[in-house]
Design a protein around this motif. Structure first.
Motif, PDB file in Angstrom:
ATOM      1  N   TYR A 167     -16.120 116.157  38.599  1.00 32.70           N
ATOM      2  CA  TYR A 167     -16.058 115.878  40.036  1.00 32.70           C
ATOM      3  C   TYR A 167     -16.881 114.647  40.374  1.00 32.70           C
ATOM      4  O   TYR A 167     -17.888 114.353  39.715  1.00 32.70           O
ATOM      5  CB  TYR A 167     -16.564 117.084  40.828  1.00 32.70           C
ATOM      6  N   GLU A 168     -16.432 113.930  41.391  1.00 33.30           N
ATOM      7  CA  GLU A 168     -17.126 112.728  41.818  1.00 33.30           C
ATOM      8  C   GLU A 168     -18.544 113.046  42.291  1.00 33.30           C
ATOM      9  O   GLU A 168     -18.805 114.123  42.821  1.00 33.30           O
ATOM     10  CB  GLU A 168     -16.373 112.053  42.963  1.00 33.30           C
ATOM     11  N   ARG A 170     -21.448 112.836  44.806  1.00 32.51           N
ATOM     12  CA  ARG A 170     -21.662 112.649  46.238  1.00 32.51           C
ATOM     13  C   ARG A 170     -23.105 113.039  46.571  1.00 32.51           C
ATOM     14  O   ARG A 170     -23.838 113.542  45.726  1.00 32.51           O
ATOM     15  CB  ARG A 170     -20.693 113.521  47.043  1.00 32.51           C
ATOM     16  N   PHE A 254     -11.019 112.881  37.248  1.00 34.36           N
ATOM     17  CA  PHE A 254     -12.002 113.200  38.277  1.00 34.36           C
ATOM     18  C   PHE A 254     -11.301 113.740  39.513  1.00 34.36           C
ATOM     19  O   PHE A 254     -10.137 113.414  39.779  1.00 34.36           O
ATOM     20  CB  PHE A 254     -12.820 111.957  38.658  1.00 34.36           C
ATOM     21  N   ASN A 256     -12.040 115.019  43.840  1.00 31.48           N
ATOM     22  CA  ASN A 256     -12.941 115.040  44.980  1.00 31.48           C
ATOM     23  C   ASN A 256     -13.565 116.429  45.090  1.00 31.48           C
ATOM     24  O   ASN A 256     -12.835 117.425  45.116  1.00 31.48           O
ATOM     25  CB  ASN A 256     -12.195 114.702  46.271  1.00 31.48           C
TER      26      ASN A 256
END
Length: 373
Positions: A167-168, A170, A254, A256
Motif C-alpha cells: 500500500y502507498e 501516507r 501498489f 491506495n
C-alpha cells in the motif's frame, strides 16, 4: 514463585518458537532468491485480467499503467462487472485507443456464484494466452517491467506465481499499521512459499496458467464463498513443485490504502474470514506462529507485573532480542521491495497487530454474510 516460574517457562517457549520461524523461514527468505534454472527460453505471451465493479475513478488512474507495460506480447482484459458509473463508456473509448485492451461485460451473476469469482472466471475464459496475471482495479504496477518480471517466474514446471502487493505511504498511524500488516502477511506467505510450503497468495498480484486453472475446474467447491479467489485457491492447489515467488521491486503492485479504521476493518473481515478453510497443516502452522507471537507479549507484560527483578531483566533481554530479529527481517524485506521501513514504531505496531489478528480474526471467522461491494 510458581507463577514466576510458569510465566518464565511459557515466555521462553514462545520466544524459541518465534526464533524458529525467524531462522527457518524469514531470514533465509529475505537474504536469498529462488532459482529460476528451468525457465523456458524467450518471452511468453501474457494475459492481464482486472475485475472492476463501479471502479471508474480507479480505472482512469491506473489502467494506463497496465496498458503501457514494456513487454512484447500481452493483452489486458477488464471484466466490467455490473457497473453503472460510466465504466463501460470509458472502457469503450480506451479499446479504440489500445488494440491490446479487451473488455468483458457482465450484466448478472449466476445463482450460487460469488460475483468476484465469476468475474475472474469469465476473464480467464476470454484470455487468449496461457499465462494469466491478476490484479485489481484499485491497484497499479510498480514499474513498466511488472509483466516482464512476473512472467519470468513461470518456469517449465510452474503453474502458480505469487507476487507481492503493498500500500502507498501516507500520513498517519493508520497508514503505518496498514503497511505493517501488509508486510507481515507478505513475509509469511512468501517465506513459506520460498521454503516450498505455499499456503496463500493475494489477488492484487498473482499469476497462474489458464490451462491449470481450467484443469482444476476453477473455483468449483467454494465458488459461493465471499473471498478465497486468491488464498483458498492457492491453498488447495499450490505445492512445492508448481509454485514460484516473485519479489523484485519491479514486480510489485501498489494500492491506495483505506483512510478510516472502519473501512480497513471491513476490508480485512473479508480476508480473515476465509482462513478457516485452509488445510489443517497450514492452520496449525499459522496458529503456532500467531499464538507464540501473542503469548510473547502477554507473558512479557505479565512478567513485568510480577515484579521479580531477575525475571524482569531476563524477559526484557529476550524481548529485545525478539525485536532485533524482527527489525532485521523487516529492514531487509523493505530493502528488497524498495520501500522505507517504519522502524521506530515496530513494538507498537506488532502489539496492535496481535490484538487486531486475534480479536478481529475470531470475529471475522464467525461472520457468514459478506459481499463484494
Amino acid at each position: 514463585m510458581e507463577q514466576i516460574h510458569l510465566v518464565s517457562i511459557l515466555f521462553i517457549t514462545a520466544f524459541i518458537i518465534q526464533y524458529y520461524f525467524l531462522f527457518r523461514y524469514f531470514l533465509s527468505f529475505v537474504n536469498k532468491k529462488p532459482s529460476l534454472s528451468k525457465r523456458p527460453k524467450g518471452k511468453q505471451a501474457v494475459s492481464v485480467i482486472i475485475c472492476a465493479h463501479n471502479e471508474l475513478k480507479n480505472l482512469q488512474e491506473n489502467l494506463l499503467l497496465f496498458l503501457n507495460q514494456e513487454f512484447e506480447d500481452f493483452e489486458v482484459i477488464v471484466v466490467n462487472d455490473r457497473s453503472n458509473d460510466g465504466s463501460a463508456e470509458y472502457l469503450d473509448k480506451q479499446v479504440k485507443l489500445f488494440p491490446i485492451l479487451k473488455t468483458v461485460p457482465i450484466s448478472s451473476t449466476p445463482i450460487g456464484f460469488n460475483p468476484k469469482k465469476y468475474a475472474i472466471t469469465e476473464g480467464i475464459e476470454a484470455a487468449k494466452n496461457d499465462i494469466i496475471l491478476l490484479s485489481d482495479a484499485d491497484c497499479y504496477p510498480a514499474s513498466a517491467q511488472w509483466i516482464d518480471r512476473m512472467s519470468q517466474c513461470f518456469t517449465t514446471s510452474t503453474s502458480i506465481v505469487l507476487g507481492a502487493s503493498l500500500y502507498e505511504k501516507r500520513k498517519g498511524f493508520l497508514n503505518q499499521f496498514i503497511r505493517f500488516e501488509t508486510l507481515q502477511t507478505a513475509l509469511l506467505y512468501l517465506s513459506f512459499a520460498f521454503k516450498k510450503e505455499p499456503y496463500m497468495g493475494v489477488g492484487r498480484n498473482i499469476g497462474y496458467r489458464k490451462s491449470f486453472f481450467l484443469a482444476k475446474n476453477g473455483f468449483q467447491g467454494f465458488r459461493s464463498l465471499m473471498g478465497g479467489d486468491d488464498d483458498i485457491w492457492v491453498n488447495r492447489y499450490a505445492n512445492k513443485e508448481n509454485t514460484q515467488i516473485c519479489t523484485q521491486a519491479e514486480s510489485l503492485t501498489f494500492s491506495n490504502p483505506k483512510e478510516s479504521w472502519g473501512s480497513f476493518f471491513l476490508q480485512k473481515k473479508r480476508h480473515l474470514s476465509v482462513g478457516k478453510y485452509y488445510k489443517s497443516k497450514d492452520k496449525m502452522k499459522l496458529g503456532l506462529f500467531h499464538l507464540s507471537q501473542a503469548m510473547l507479549w502477554i507473558l512479557f507484560i505479565l512478567g513485568l507485573m510480577l515484579g521479580n527483578p531477575t525475571v524482569c531483566l531476563i524477559l526484557s533481554f529476550l524481548i529485545l532480542m525478539h525485536l532485533v530479529g524482527q527489525y532485521v527481517v523487516f529492514y531487509h524485506l523493505s530493502i528488497n521491495f524498495g520501500i522505507r521501513f517504519m522502524h521506530y514504531n515496530l513494538p507498537t505496531l506488532e502489539i496492535l497487530f496481535v490484538l487486531y489478528y486475534w480479536i478481529w480474526g475470531i470475529y471475522a471467522s464467525l461472520t457468514k454474510h459478506l459481499k463484494w461491494k
